[in-house]
Design a protein around this motif. Structure first.
Motif, PDB file in Angstrom:
ATOM      1  N   GLY A   1      33.914  34.328  39.379  1.00  8.96           N
ATOM      2  CA  GLY A   1      33.332  35.022  38.244  1.00  8.96           C
ATOM      3  C   GLY A   1      33.708  36.483  38.314  1.00  8.96           C
ATOM      4  N   GLY A   2      33.287  37.259  37.309  1.00  7.79           N
ATOM      5  CA  GLY A   2      33.591  38.680  37.258  1.00  7.79           C
ATOM      6  C   GLY A   2      32.353  39.537  37.371  1.00  7.79           C
ATOM      7  N   PRO A   3      32.506  40.872  37.244  1.00  8.48           N
ATOM      8  CA  PRO A   3      31.377  41.790  37.405  1.00  8.48           C
ATOM      9  C   PRO A   3      30.251  41.583  36.387  1.00  8.48           C
ATOM     10  CG  PRO A   3      33.463  42.966  37.495  1.00  8.48           C
ATOM     11  CD  PRO A   3      33.778  41.581  37.047  1.00  8.48           C
ATOM     12  N   LEU A   4      30.546  40.993  35.216  1.00 13.68           N
ATOM     13  CA  LEU A   4      29.515  40.776  34.196  1.00 13.68           C
ATOM     14  C   LEU A   4      28.980  39.349  34.227  1.00 13.68           C
ATOM     15  CD1 LEU A   4      30.990  42.753  31.171  1.00 13.68           C
ATOM     16  CD2 LEU A   4      29.402  43.510  32.942  1.00 13.68           C
ATOM     17  N   MET A   5      29.164  38.670  35.330  1.00 15.55           N
ATOM     18  CA  MET A   5      28.780  37.269  35.406  1.00 15.55           C
ATOM     19  C   MET A   5      27.285  37.072  35.196  1.00 15.55           C
ATOM     20  SD  MET A   5      29.846  34.610  38.345  1.00 15.55           S
ATOM     21  CE  MET A   5      29.589  32.856  38.139  1.00 15.55           C
TER      22      MET A   5
ATOM     23  N   VAL B   1      17.731  29.499  41.822  1.00 13.58           N
ATOM     24  CA  VAL B   1      18.741  30.253  42.554  1.00 13.58           C
ATOM     25  C   VAL B   1      20.113  29.890  41.997  1.00 13.58           C
ATOM     26  CG1 VAL B   1      19.821  30.698  44.785  1.00 13.58           C
ATOM     27  CG2 VAL B   1      17.360  30.322  44.658  1.00 13.58           C
ATOM     28  N   ARG B   2      20.932  30.865  41.761  1.00 13.34           N
ATOM     29  CA  ARG B   2      22.317  30.635  41.363  1.00 13.34           C
ATOM     30  C   ARG B   2      23.222  31.401  42.316  1.00 13.34           C
ATOM     31  NH1 ARG B   2      21.634  31.446  34.777  1.00 13.34           N
ATOM     32  NH2 ARG B   2      20.195  29.686  34.495  1.00 13.34           N
ATOM     33  N   GLU B   3      24.296  30.759  42.708  1.00 13.46           N
ATOM     34  CA  GLU B   3      25.236  31.382  43.638  1.00 13.46           C
ATOM     35  C   GLU B   3      26.659  31.175  43.145  1.00 13.46           C
ATOM     36  OE1 GLU B   3      24.205  29.398  47.278  1.00 13.46           O
ATOM     37  OE2 GLU B   3      22.989  31.105  47.938  1.00 13.46           O
ATOM     38  N   SER B   4      27.507  32.142  43.421  1.00 14.02           N
ATOM     39  CA  SER B   4      28.895  32.034  43.005  1.00 14.02           C
ATOM     40  C   SER B   4      29.745  33.024  43.772  1.00 14.02           C
ATOM     41  CB  SER B   4      29.023  32.297  41.504  1.00 14.02           C
ATOM     42  OG  SER B   4      30.368  32.206  41.094  1.00 14.02           O
ATOM     43  N   ALA B   5      31.037  32.735  43.820  1.00 16.30           N
ATOM     44  CA  ALA B   5      32.011  33.710  44.320  1.00 16.30           C
ATOM     45  C   ALA B   5      32.456  34.565  43.143  1.00 16.30           C
ATOM     46  CB  ALA B   5      33.204  32.996  44.934  1.00 16.30           C
ATOM     47  N   VAL B   6      32.599  35.847  43.358  1.00 14.00           N
ATOM     48  CA  VAL B   6      33.012  36.761  42.296  1.00 14.00           C
ATOM     49  C   VAL B   6      34.122  37.666  42.813  1.00 14.00           C
ATOM     50  CG1 VAL B   6      30.768  36.781  41.144  1.00 14.00           C
ATOM     51  CG2 VAL B   6      31.239  38.455  42.937  1.00 14.00           C
ATOM     52  N   PHE B   7      34.861  38.234  41.859  1.00 13.08           N
ATOM     53  CA  PHE B   7      35.882  39.217  42.195  1.00 13.08           C
ATOM     54  C   PHE B   7      35.514  40.534  41.540  1.00 13.08           C
ATOM     55  CE2 PHE B   7      39.859  41.442  41.012  1.00 13.08           C
ATOM     56  CZ  PHE B   7      40.273  41.765  42.292  1.00 13.08           C
ATOM     57  N   LEU B   8      35.583  41.638  42.308  1.00 11.16           N
ATOM     58  CA  LEU B   8      35.243  42.973  41.819  1.00 11.16           C
ATOM     59  C   LEU B   8      36.537  43.769  41.691  1.00 11.16           C
ATOM     60  CD1 LEU B   8      32.173  43.593  44.159  1.00 11.16           C
ATOM     61  CD2 LEU B   8      32.214  42.513  41.892  1.00 11.16           C
TER      62      LEU B   8
ATOM     63  N   HIS C   1      35.579  30.399  34.101  1.00 11.70           N
ATOM     64  CA  HIS C   1      36.107  30.972  35.339  1.00 11.70           C
ATOM     65  C   HIS C   1      37.105  32.081  35.018  1.00 11.70           C
ATOM     66  CE1 HIS C   1      35.352  26.626  36.857  1.00 11.70           C
ATOM     67  NE2 HIS C   1      34.257  27.361  36.955  1.00 11.70           N
ATOM     68  N   LEU C   2      37.136  33.092  35.872  1.00 14.84           N
ATOM     69  CA  LEU C   2      38.009  34.250  35.684  1.00 14.84           C
ATOM     70  C   LEU C   2      39.468  33.853  35.877  1.00 14.84           C
ATOM     71  CD1 LEU C   2      37.408  37.238  35.038  1.00 14.84           C
ATOM     72  CD2 LEU C   2      37.548  37.703  37.487  1.00 14.84           C
ATOM     73  N   GLU C   3      40.325  34.295  34.914  1.00 12.43           N
ATOM     74  CA  GLU C   3      41.750  33.997  34.993  1.00 12.43           C
ATOM     75  C   GLU C   3      42.614  35.240  35.137  1.00 12.43           C
ATOM     76  OE1 GLU C   3      42.846  29.993  32.572  1.00 12.43           O
ATOM     77  OE2 GLU C   3      42.546  31.783  31.361  1.00 12.43           O
ATOM     78  N   ARG C   4      42.236  36.321  34.453  1.00 11.31           N
ATOM     79  CA  ARG C   4      43.082  37.515  34.419  1.00 11.31           C
ATOM     80  C   ARG C   4      42.221  38.731  34.099  1.00 11.31           C
ATOM     81  NH1 ARG C   4      46.273  39.181  29.685  1.00 11.31           N
ATOM     82  NH2 ARG C   4      47.733  40.800  30.280  1.00 11.31           N
ATOM     83  N   VAL C   5      42.619  39.891  34.639  1.00 11.13           N
ATOM     84  CA  VAL C   5      41.886  41.129  34.403  1.00 11.13           C
ATOM     85  C   VAL C   5      42.880  42.267  34.183  1.00 11.13           C
ATOM     86  CG1 VAL C   5      40.155  42.754  35.285  1.00 11.13           C
ATOM     87  CG2 VAL C   5      40.051  40.336  35.967  1.00 11.13           C
ATOM     88  N   GLU C   6      42.621  43.085  33.175  1.00  8.00           N
ATOM     89  CA  GLU C   6      43.326  44.353  33.001  1.00  8.00           C
ATOM     90  C   GLU C   6      42.322  45.457  33.305  1.00  8.00           C
ATOM     91  OE1 GLU C   6      46.451  44.873  32.336  1.00  8.00           O
ATOM     92  OE2 GLU C   6      47.113  42.841  31.797  1.00  8.00           O
TER      93      GLU C   6
ATOM     94  N   SER D   1      37.905  43.496  45.741  1.00  6.17           N
ATOM     95  CA  SER D   1      37.262  42.725  46.795  1.00  6.17           C
ATOM     96  C   SER D   1      36.715  41.412  46.244  1.00  6.17           C
ATOM     97  CB  SER D   1      36.093  43.516  47.413  1.00  6.17           C
ATOM     98  OG  SER D   1      36.534  44.719  47.983  1.00  6.17           O
ATOM     99  N   LEU D   2      36.765  40.392  47.093  1.00  2.00           N
ATOM    100  CA  LEU D   2      36.048  39.155  46.841  1.00  2.00           C
ATOM    101  C   LEU D   2      34.638  39.311  47.390  1.00  2.00           C
ATOM    102  CD1 LEU D   2      38.805  36.602  47.922  1.00  2.00           C
ATOM    103  CD2 LEU D   2      38.136  37.170  45.590  1.00  2.00           C
ATOM    104  N   ALA D   3      33.656  38.724  46.686  1.00  2.00           N
ATOM    105  CA  ALA D   3      32.274  38.872  47.114  1.00  2.00           C
ATOM    106  C   ALA D   3      31.499  37.608  46.784  1.00  2.00           C
ATOM    107  CB  ALA D   3      31.630  40.079  46.425  1.00  2.00           C
ATOM    108  N   LYS D   4      30.322  37.498  47.362  1.00  2.00           N
ATOM    109  CA  LYS D   4      29.409  36.397  47.061  1.00  2.00           C
ATOM    110  C   LYS D   4      28.219  36.955  46.291  1.00  2.00           C
ATOM    111  CE  LYS D   4      30.658  33.456  50.981  1.00  2.00           C
ATOM    112  NZ  LYS D   4      31.351  32.494  50.091  1.00  2.00           N
ATOM    113  N   LEU D   5      27.880  36.268  45.206  1.00  2.00           N
ATOM    114  CA  LEU D   5      26.757  36.667  44.370  1.00  2.00           C
ATOM    115  C   LEU D   5      25.654  35.628  44.489  1.00  2.00           C
ATOM    116  CD1 LEU D   5      25.351  38.261  42.068  1.00  2.00           C
ATOM    117  CD2 LEU D   5      26.677  36.876  40.454  1.00  2.00           C
ATOM    118  N   ARG D   6      24.441  36.093  44.756  1.00  2.77           N
ATOM    119  CA  ARG D   6      23.261  35.216  44.808  1.00  2.77           C
ATOM    120  C   ARG D   6      22.210  35.809  43.878  1.00  2.77           C
ATOM    121  NH1 ARG D   6      20.567  31.503  48.245  1.00  2.77           N
ATOM    122  NH2 ARG D   6      18.306  31.838  48.380  1.00  2.77           N
ATOM    123  N   LEU D   7      21.751  35.012  42.937  1.00  8.58           N
ATOM    124  CA  LEU D   7      20.777  35.460  41.942  1.00  8.58           C
ATOM    125  C   LEU D   7      19.536  34.591  42.050  1.00  8.58           C
ATOM    126  CD1 LEU D   7      20.583  37.539  39.553  1.00  8.58           C
ATOM    127  CD2 LEU D   7      21.207  35.637  38.045  1.00  8.58           C
ATOM    128  N   VAL D   8      18.371  35.221  42.242  1.00 10.85           N
ATOM    129  CA  VAL D   8      17.109  34.515  42.441  1.00 10.85           C
ATOM    130  C   VAL D   8      16.142  34.908  41.346  1.00 10.85           C
ATOM    131  CG1 VAL D   8      15.182  34.118  44.022  1.00 10.85           C
ATOM    132  CG2 VAL D   8      17.478  34.486  44.930  1.00 10.85           C
TER     133      VAL D   8
END
Length: 597
Positions: free
Chosen positions: A210-214, A229-236, A162-167, A241-248
């Motif tokens: 998760g992050g942009p490279l999830m 199907v995989r789904e997760s919340a991600v931060f961009l 899980h994402l903790e910190r970003v520079e 922005s917070l977003a929802k990622l759905r991968l099929v």
């Protein structure tokens, strides 16, 4: 049927697999990517956790490895595809390589570096950059503009991925911003670190992110099967922005990938990802990956470009233009060639025709003055409602030679031209220290003071085209390098501290041959200009144009597009505003007078 394309040693082979009797769906045709049928698939298998940053899956195979412990790195090239049916392709037309990405994972830390040359026909939306599918035609149009965008991001993850910190450091043309993102159990805290006036932002969240490279990390840990199907919340981080990622997972498909000898069509696994930001429609991206889960190519739905995985040598050789591009914004201006063939020669006078265009509908910032105006040593002639002629000169042109046909720069200064602001913080301790070096100038007249301060800034700061762009003057003087915008900010601050009215001019400077690398140069002879900023100052009821990057008055090689007192400087819109002005005009070099110093 095979088509073989060669350019700079790279061979591109496009195979029409339909003649080979293969029954796999052919995904290398962009037209087939418009309406993916996968969204009609019902997934009924039970959902269980696979331990990868909150993804859910519909099958039971165990992950091949713990994604948080993986070490890997990949290079990718952003390529704009040609719609031509002949041998032209991204390899035979190197100008279609617009940028690239380097990804590196070291256990819990993942790094992403991206550098892209955004062309004038590309559109920026709240969701990011949308490349026009027909944009390659713009490469041959007058005033072909390239804006350098880049970002460097480092992501830290916990033991569960899980994402903790970003520079994060982001560049858009001449402006670069940086920020630190701290992620707690219930919030995301975005702290700007570039000092350009941005404020702390806090977003509420629930659950892991998760992050942009999830997607890349998840597929390496456990390749997705068809129907999963995989789904997760991600931060961009760039969008904040917070977003929802759905991968099929889709069935295997024929898709393009970049191999050692060029682009080929291969049988690859396929997945379709959708990223949804609240208030915006979902954005869809196809991923084609091998059996090890390594993404070989991606394509955003309804865009004309692909992103190909490559090796480091291909990244360096095919990405020369964007990797060596040293100017934040460059413009190709057709017309009479400006020929500076010998050392010591310079532009004495320059005449440019200006056609006024309606502002592009996709512009994010409205330009309130869709015409060029006069500036010191810049004279404007109105030819008709849609056309102007602008003359720039190394020395002021006598009024009798202008014969009333040209507008001249004769505004009255105001208190705004003397004011201190957050950016022009000349009352700060750091600025007072620098101002002490000019105390001996107080006995000089204003013109000599201004010219001497201009030379002082030139000696104080070294020039770096891709510096931060907009920082408070007090921060700039404590650094060792600054770009033209920052040179101008410091000079304006020091002039105002000495009660000399000053404003910033932004525009274009002619780039001599070899001074800049340019991707996608058109075949006709053009003159290349780059973004530049300088200062106009009022001394003894006369306005001067001073360039602190050279410590001298501004020459005829510079064309001012706008002059601003910086009272309403918006760092976030600075680049979009400049590009909006460029989109509202079409420039052509009418004549140039070259002389020797």
């Amino acid at each position: 049927m095979n088509q073989v394309m060669r350019a700079s040693g790279l061979v591109v082979v496009v195979i029409l697999w339909g003649m080979c009797g293969c029954d796999l769906p052919d995904r290398h045709d962009i037209a087939l990517l418009r309406r993916p049928a996968v969204w009609e698939v019902e997934v009924s298998a039970p959902v269980i956790r696979d331990g990868d940053a909150g993804f859910a899956r519909t099958q039971t195979p165990e992950p091949r490895s713990d994604v948080s412990s993986q070490n890997w790195q990949d290079w990718y090239l952003h390529c704009l595809e040609s719609d031509e049916s002949d041998s032209e392709s991204l390899a035979s037309q190197r100008k279609f390589v617009l940028g690239g990405v380097h990804m590196r994972a070291d256990g819990k830390q993942v790094q992403l570096s991206e550098r892209v040359l955004v062309r004038s026909s590309d559109i920026r939306t709240p969701g990011g950059l949308v490349r026009n599918a027909d944009a390659q035609a713009d490469l041959l149009l007058p005033n072909h503009t390239l804006c350098l965008n880049a970002n460097k991001q480092t992501f830290w993850h916990d033991d569960e991925g899980h994402l903790e910190r970003v520079e994060c450091k982001v560049r858009q043309g001449p402006v670069e911003s940086s920020k630190t993102i701290l992620i707690s159990e219930d919030s995301v805290r975005i702290e700007p670190t570039s000092g350009n006036g941005a404020k702390v932002k806090v977003l509420k969240k629930s659950g892991p992110l998760g992050g942009p490279l999830m997607v890349y990390r998840s597929l390496r840990a456990n390749p997705l099967l068809a129907g999963q199907v995989r789904e997760s919340a991600v931060f961009l981080p760039i969008n904040e922005s917070l977003a929802k990622l759905r991968l099929v997972g889709n069935p295997r498909a024929l898709a393009k990938r970049l191999g050692a000898d060029g682009v080929v069509v291969d049988s690859l696994n396929e997945a379709l990802g959708a990223v949804s930001i609240e208030g915006s429609p979902p954005r869809y991206r196809f991923y084609w990956y091998d059996d090890d889960g390594v993404v070989q190519a991606t394509q955003i739905s309804d865009e004309g470009g692909f992103t190909y995985r490559c090796d480091e040598d291909q990244y360096q050789s095919l990405g020369q233009d964007f990797l060596t591009h040293r100017y934040p914004i460059t413009v190709e201006i057709p017309g009479k060639p400006i020929a500076i063939s010998e050392e010591g020669m310079f532009v004495k006078q320059l005449a440019v025709n200006v056609q006024l265009l309606p502002q592009a509908s996709e512009s994010t910032v409205v330009v309130d003055r869709p015409r060029l105006s006069a500036a010191p040593r810049q004279y404007v002639q109105v030819l008709d409602e849609q056309n102007q002629r602008v003359i720039t000169a190394f020395r002021p042109v006598p009024a009798k030679r202008l014969a009333g046909r040209f507008e001249t720069f004769e505004p009255e200064s105001s208190q705004a031209d003397l004011a201190a602001t957050k950016i022009l913080d000349f009352r700060s301790a750091a600025m007072r220290k620098v101002l002490g070096t000019t105390s001996s100038l107080r006995g000089l007249d204003q013109r000599d003071q201004a010219e001497q301060i201009n030379r002082t800034i030139h000696s104080l700061l070294s020039f770096q085209n891709l510096s931060t762009g907009i920082r408070p003057a007090s921060q700039i003087v404590q650094s060792t390098a600054a770009d033209s915008t920052e040179h101008a900010i410091v000079l304006i601050a020091m002039l105002r501290a000495n009660r000399i009215p000053a404003r910033m001019a932004v525009g274009l400077r002619y780039l001599e041959s070899g001074e800049s690398s340019q991707s996608g140069a058109s075949q006709e002879a053009v003159n290349r200009f780059g973004y530049h900023a300088w200062v106009v100052a009022e001394v003894d009821q006369e306005w001067l144009a001073l360039d602190p990057t050279i410590g001298e008055p501004v020459g005829a090689e510079c064309i001012a597009l706008e002059i601003n007192d910086l009272s309403k400087l918006n760092a976030g819109q600075f680049t979009d505003r400049f590009l909006g002005i460029l989109r509202s005009v079409r420039l052509t070099v009418h004549a140039a007078v070259i002389g020797k110093r």
